[in-house]
Design a protein around this motif. Sequence first.
Motif, PDB file in Angstrom:
ATOM      1  N   LEU A  31       0.831  -1.200   0.000  1.00 21.42           N
ATOM      2  CA  LEU A  31       0.000   0.000   0.000  1.00 21.42           C
ATOM      3  C   LEU A  31       0.868   1.254   0.000  1.00 21.42           C
ATOM      4  O   LEU A  31       0.529   2.262  -0.628  1.00 21.42           O
ATOM      5  CB  LEU A  31      -0.922  -0.009   1.225  1.00 21.42           C
ATOM      6  N   GLY A  32       2.013   1.171   0.693  1.00 23.27           N
ATOM      7  CA  GLY A  32       2.921   2.317   0.726  1.00 23.27           C
ATOM      8  C   GLY A  32       3.438   2.691  -0.640  1.00 23.27           C
ATOM      9  O   GLY A  32       3.614   3.882  -0.952  1.00 23.27           O
ATOM     10  N   HIS A  33       3.668   1.698  -1.513  1.00 19.68           N
ATOM     11  CA  HIS A  33       4.143   2.004  -2.866  1.00 19.68           C
ATOM     12  C   HIS A  33       3.062   2.740  -3.661  1.00 19.68           C
ATOM     13  O   HIS A  33       3.364   3.685  -4.401  1.00 19.68           O
ATOM     14  CB  HIS A  33       4.541   0.714  -3.581  1.00 19.68           C
ATOM     15  N   SER A  34       1.820   2.316  -3.507  1.00 18.89           N
ATOM     16  CA  SER A  34       0.734   3.003  -4.210  1.00 18.89           C
ATOM     17  C   SER A  34       0.552   4.430  -3.692  1.00 18.89           C
ATOM     18  O   SER A  34       0.354   5.375  -4.467  1.00 18.89           O
ATOM     19  CB  SER A  34      -0.571   2.212  -4.034  1.00 18.89           C
ATOM     20  N   LEU A  35       0.637   4.584  -2.358  1.00 20.34           N
ATOM     21  CA  LEU A  35       0.483   5.916  -1.781  1.00 20.34           C
ATOM     22  C   LEU A  35       1.625   6.833  -2.196  1.00 20.34           C
ATOM     23  O   LEU A  35       1.432   8.038  -2.384  1.00 20.34           O
ATOM     24  CB  LEU A  35       0.427   5.815  -0.256  1.00 20.34           C
ATOM     25  N   ALA A  36       2.830   6.272  -2.341  1.00 26.09           N
ATOM     26  CA  ALA A  36       3.964   7.094  -2.765  1.00 26.09           C
ATOM     27  C   ALA A  36       3.723   7.669  -4.152  1.00 26.09           C
ATOM     28  O   ALA A  36       4.022   8.849  -4.422  1.00 26.09           O
ATOM     29  CB  ALA A  36       5.245   6.262  -2.742  1.00 26.09           C
ATOM     30  N   ALA A  37       3.157   6.867  -5.041  1.00 25.87           N
ATOM     31  CA  ALA A  37       2.853   7.371  -6.386  1.00 25.87           C
ATOM     32  C   ALA A  37       1.754   8.437  -6.334  1.00 25.87           C
ATOM     33  O   ALA A  37       1.798   9.431  -7.077  1.00 25.87           O
ATOM     34  CB  ALA A  37       2.429   6.212  -7.276  1.00 25.87           C
ATOM     35  N   TYR A  38       0.790   8.247  -5.444  1.00 29.26           N
ATOM     36  CA  TYR A  38      -0.291   9.226  -5.325  1.00 29.26           C
ATOM     37  C   TYR A  38       0.214  10.541  -4.728  1.00 29.26           C
ATOM     38  O   TYR A  38      -0.118  11.632  -5.193  1.00 29.26           O
ATOM     39  CB  TYR A  38      -1.414   8.640  -4.461  1.00 29.26           C
ATOM     40  N   ILE A  39       1.035  10.425  -3.680  1.00 30.75           N
ATOM     41  CA  ILE A  39       1.531  11.623  -3.000  1.00 30.75           C
ATOM     42  C   ILE A  39       2.435  12.448  -3.906  1.00 30.75           C
ATOM     43  O   ILE A  39       2.507  13.681  -3.791  1.00 30.75           O
ATOM     44  CB  ILE A  39       2.264  11.212  -1.709  1.00 30.75           C
ATOM     45  N   SER A  40       3.113  11.786  -4.840  1.00 30.55           N
ATOM     46  CA  SER A  40       4.066  12.494  -5.696  1.00 30.55           C
ATOM     47  C   SER A  40       3.413  13.548  -6.581  1.00 30.55           C
ATOM     48  O   SER A  40       4.101  14.415  -7.134  1.00 30.55           O
ATOM     49  CB  SER A  40       4.824  11.492  -6.569  1.00 30.55           C
ATOM     50  N   VAL A  41       2.058  13.512  -6.729  1.00 26.26           N
ATOM     51  CA  VAL A  41       1.377  14.492  -7.584  1.00 26.26           C
ATOM     52  C   VAL A  41       0.873  15.700  -6.785  1.00 26.26           C
ATOM     53  O   VAL A  41       0.240  16.589  -7.354  1.00 26.26           O
ATOM     54  CB  VAL A  41       0.212  13.832  -8.348  1.00 26.26           C
ATOM     55  N   LEU A  42       1.148  15.733  -5.470  1.00 26.20           N
ATOM     56  CA  LEU A  42       0.739  16.885  -4.669  1.00 26.20           C
ATOM     57  C   LEU A  42       1.559  18.112  -5.045  1.00 26.20           C
ATOM     58  O   LEU A  42       2.612  18.014  -5.686  1.00 26.20           O
ATOM     59  CB  LEU A  42       0.914  16.564  -3.187  1.00 26.20           C
ATOM     60  N   ASP A  43       1.065  19.286  -4.627  1.00 20.95           N
ATOM     61  CA  ASP A  43       1.840  20.493  -4.903  1.00 20.95           C
ATOM     62  C   ASP A  43       3.168  20.430  -4.143  1.00 20.95           C
ATOM     63  O   ASP A  43       3.312  19.743  -3.137  1.00 20.95           O
ATOM     64  CB  ASP A  43       1.043  21.734  -4.505  1.00 20.95           C
ATOM     65  N   ARG A  44       4.147  21.194  -4.617  1.00 20.19           N
ATOM     66  CA  ARG A  44       5.523  21.050  -4.165  1.00 20.19           C
ATOM     67  C   ARG A  44       5.682  21.312  -2.669  1.00 20.19           C
ATOM     68  O   ARG A  44       6.380  20.573  -1.969  1.00 20.19           O
ATOM     69  CB  ARG A  44       6.432  21.978  -4.974  1.00 20.19           C
ATOM     70  N   GLU A  45       5.050  22.336  -2.142  1.00 18.38           N
ATOM     71  CA  GLU A  45       5.231  22.683  -0.730  1.00 18.38           C
ATOM     72  C   GLU A  45       4.627  21.619   0.177  1.00 18.38           C
ATOM     73  O   GLU A  45       5.239  21.215   1.177  1.00 18.38           O
ATOM     74  CB  GLU A  45       4.585  24.042  -0.447  1.00 18.38           C
ATOM     75  N   ARG A  46       3.423  21.168  -0.180  1.00 12.52           N
ATOM     76  CA  ARG A  46       2.787  20.130   0.630  1.00 12.52           C
ATOM     77  C   ARG A  46       3.601  18.821   0.538  1.00 12.52           C
ATOM     78  O   ARG A  46       3.738  18.099   1.539  1.00 12.52           O
ATOM     79  CB  ARG A  46       1.356  19.923   0.129  1.00 12.52           C
ATOM     80  N   LEU A  47       4.122  18.531  -0.634  1.00 10.57           N
ATOM     81  CA  LEU A  47       4.938  17.325  -0.824  1.00 10.57           C
ATOM     82  C   LEU A  47       6.222  17.402  -0.002  1.00 10.57           C
ATOM     83  O   LEU A  47       6.649  16.414   0.611  1.00 10.57           O
ATOM     84  CB  LEU A  47       5.262  17.156  -2.313  1.00 10.57           C
ATOM     85  N   ARG A  48       6.838  18.583   0.048  1.00 10.23           N
ATOM     86  CA  ARG A  48       8.091  18.743   0.788  1.00 10.23           C
ATOM     87  C   ARG A  48       7.870  18.508   2.281  1.00 10.23           C
ATOM     88  O   ARG A  48       8.651  17.797   2.934  1.00 10.23           O
ATOM     89  CB  ARG A  48       8.660  20.147   0.560  1.00 10.23           C
ATOM     90  N   LYS A  49       6.836  19.062   2.840  1.00  6.25           N
ATOM     91  CA  LYS A  49       6.565  18.890   4.265  1.00  6.25           C
ATOM     92  C   LYS A  49       6.276  17.428   4.609  1.00  6.25           C
ATOM     93  O   LYS A  49       6.751  16.895   5.617  1.00  6.25           O
ATOM     94  CB  LYS A  49       5.380  19.763   4.675  1.00  6.25           C
ATOM     95  N   LEU A  50       5.481  16.792   3.750  1.00  4.10           N
ATOM     96  CA  LEU A  50       5.107  15.405   4.022  1.00  4.10           C
ATOM     97  C   LEU A  50       6.303  14.468   3.936  1.00  4.10           C
ATOM     98  O   LEU A  50       6.510  13.607   4.805  1.00  4.10           O
ATOM     99  CB  LEU A  50       4.015  14.973   3.046  1.00  4.10           C
ATOM    100  N   THR A  51       7.120  14.616   2.895  1.00  4.18           N
ATOM    101  CA  THR A  51       8.273  13.732   2.731  1.00  4.18           C
ATOM    102  C   THR A  51       9.308  13.952   3.821  1.00  4.18           C
ATOM    103  O   THR A  51       9.954  12.998   4.283  1.00  4.18           O
ATOM    104  CB  THR A  51       8.917  13.942   1.350  1.00  4.18           C
ATOM    105  N   THR A  52       9.493  15.193   4.248  1.00 10.37           N
ATOM    106  CA  THR A  52      10.429  15.475   5.342  1.00 10.37           C
ATOM    107  C   THR A  52       9.983  14.797   6.626  1.00 10.37           C
ATOM    108  O   THR A  52      10.802  14.207   7.355  1.00 10.37           O
ATOM    109  CB  THR A  52      10.566  16.989   5.556  1.00 10.37           C
ATOM    110  N   ARG A  53       8.695  14.837   6.891  1.00 10.72           N
ATOM    111  CA  ARG A  53       8.157  14.185   8.089  1.00 10.72           C
ATOM    112  C   ARG A  53       8.338  12.667   8.005  1.00 10.72           C
ATOM    113  O   ARG A  53       8.763  12.014   8.979  1.00 10.72           O
ATOM    114  CB  ARG A  53       6.676  14.543   8.230  1.00 10.72           C
ATOM    115  N   ILE A  54       8.034  12.098   6.864  1.00 14.62           N
ATOM    116  CA  ILE A  54       8.158  10.646   6.696  1.00 14.62           C
ATOM    117  C   ILE A  54       9.610  10.213   6.861  1.00 14.62           C
ATOM    118  O   ILE A  54       9.928   9.225   7.560  1.00 14.62           O
ATOM    119  CB  ILE A  54       7.601  10.216   5.331  1.00 14.62           C
ATOM    120  N   LEU A  55      10.526  10.921   6.243  1.00 12.88           N
ATOM    121  CA  LEU A  55      11.940  10.559   6.305  1.00 12.88           C
ATOM    122  C   LEU A  55      12.492  10.700   7.720  1.00 12.88           C
ATOM    123  O   LEU A  55      13.208   9.810   8.208  1.00 12.88           O
ATOM    124  CB  LEU A  55      12.734  11.432   5.325  1.00 12.88           C
TER     125      LEU A  55
END
Length: 612
Positions: A31-55
């Motif tokens: 499920l994480g692989h599918s969500l990663a593909a979905y999240i990658s289409v978010l706007d840049r700022e929202r994507l940056r915050k989310l990926t930083t938190r996950i990492l």
Amino acid sequence: HLVHDLIHEDEEDNPSQQMQNVGEQGHMALLGHSLAAYISVLDRERLRKLTTRILSDTTLWLCKLFRYENGSAYFHEDDRDGLVRVCRLVINARYEEYASEGYAVLSAKQPVIYQSASCRPGLGQHLCNQLGLPLSSLCRVPCNTIFGSQHQMDVALLDKLIKEDTEAGKVPLLLIANAGTPGAGHTDKLGRLKDLCDQYNMWLHVEGVNLATLALGQVTSAVMAATRCDSMTLAPGQWLGLPAVTAVTLYRHEDPALSLAAGLTSSQPVEKLRALPLWLSLQYLGHDGIVQTISSLVKHDSPVVLFKFSQETSLCKQLAHLVPISGVDVVELEDEGICLRFSPLLTAAILGTQQKDIEELVEKLTELVPIMSSTMCLRQDFREETYRHSPWLRYIEDFCWPGLGAVRFEPRAEGMDEYRRKQELEKMNAELLKKLQDLDTDIIFSTGPEAGTEDGCIFVGMVTEDVDVSDLVDTIAALGRDIEESGRLLENMTEVVRKGILEAELQLQKANEEKLMEEGMLRQLPLVGSVLNWFSPVQSSIKGRTFNLAAACCTQITTRRNLKCKPKQSSGLRRINYCGSDRVFCHFNVLLELFNLVMSLKHHRTKRLALR
């Protein structure tokens, strides 16, 4: 449906293929692989915050789980890629001008990477290829042969090698150590190696399956020393049964600019999403779930169990196929040879191994060990009995075959060229194998392994202790000679028929000439001859001819004796019986030529030549 058909199209040819066991935690990772593909289409700022938190969350959890304080994490698909990036980091740190001048600065002082002789094969060569270094930059450190484990790096010899390289103007760069060697699962003396690396300003990198035990409540001191290393590579996906989850390299370094230059960190948010499947899985399992999963697979100090069957290495491979779901595989060690390895941390979560599978493996071993022992005891007798039947039987040496042995029947080859002899050999041994497989016996006869065997060989499987090897070899030899004699009988019959036909043609031609002289030319004309024969019949004096095929060939038939292999009553092996009998062989070519002869006689309208 198309993808489903592509996945299962080879199942008929390879029914034993094992697919990875996907439990609930495995589905969470997918499920994480599918969500990663979905999240990658978010706007840049929202994507940056989310990926930083996950990492950051995933890094913090892993460092806490595996007792690696103040560490950073690099997530990578290839489990060797983390070590490659760490080497680039160390090169950038040790060679200040490397960023501006590149590999030119390495020519003056060649870097040296040290690795244990027990490291996984090809790792050092891969590093040199990826870093653009010559193979001379790789130093293979032998393991102990007198003191300590034969799979642990020789620390004293490593110290000597480093001193020699330093005196030669080289730069000791990095040491690769093992916390669980790929073959035997042994752990190097990590504490002493870390002290040595600090002395020479070297980077210490550790990898191995034993690092998984760092998550347990009680950890051996040998593995606990890995927490002092500069970097370590973990495989949580393999240990926890998480499909397609990346490997992780934990490292400590204070300069983020050098980490960025080495590729250990990235400013691209999409690359940080590699941690999302593991992030979801760790939350789903929780700390207690992870510890419970690993502790259920590790019952002793070492999670790897090695065993072998006596000194006979060729029989070990038979055991690895008994219970495939147990994950038992074959490894080859320098000092021990071929051994069986059971490493549940590497296989159990993926294959879904249960306690019942281990019990089944033990049961199969209990059944197979006696028959393997008897096979080993009888192999020399089988070899000697085969030599006794020389030159008809030839013993074939094959150390990889776990059965009684391999033989080949070699017919006499007078007047045959090499190509025809080879064809005849393969043909006769194929027929011999079929006859052996039709015998009423528990012994398995086969063509042996698919690769690496000679043509036309017959492999005899494992046998019980009460098998009469002498009668068994006698049966093989007798069947082979029977096939050879049958083939020669057919050749003789064909030759007799050929000669008979040639003689019949000559007699037919002579009879036609005599008929012409006796009856005259007019009687040979179709219409005139019929009228003359009606008015004045002619009594011919020409006698008929007889061609007796049975009389010409019956002398070739031989009587064969009965052959039996008599096991004792205590064995479950059934008796091998072969009874030969007198018989006349027919051949299609013989029948065809006889048919041509009859048609020739009919064409010439004569009844003076009789064929019986």
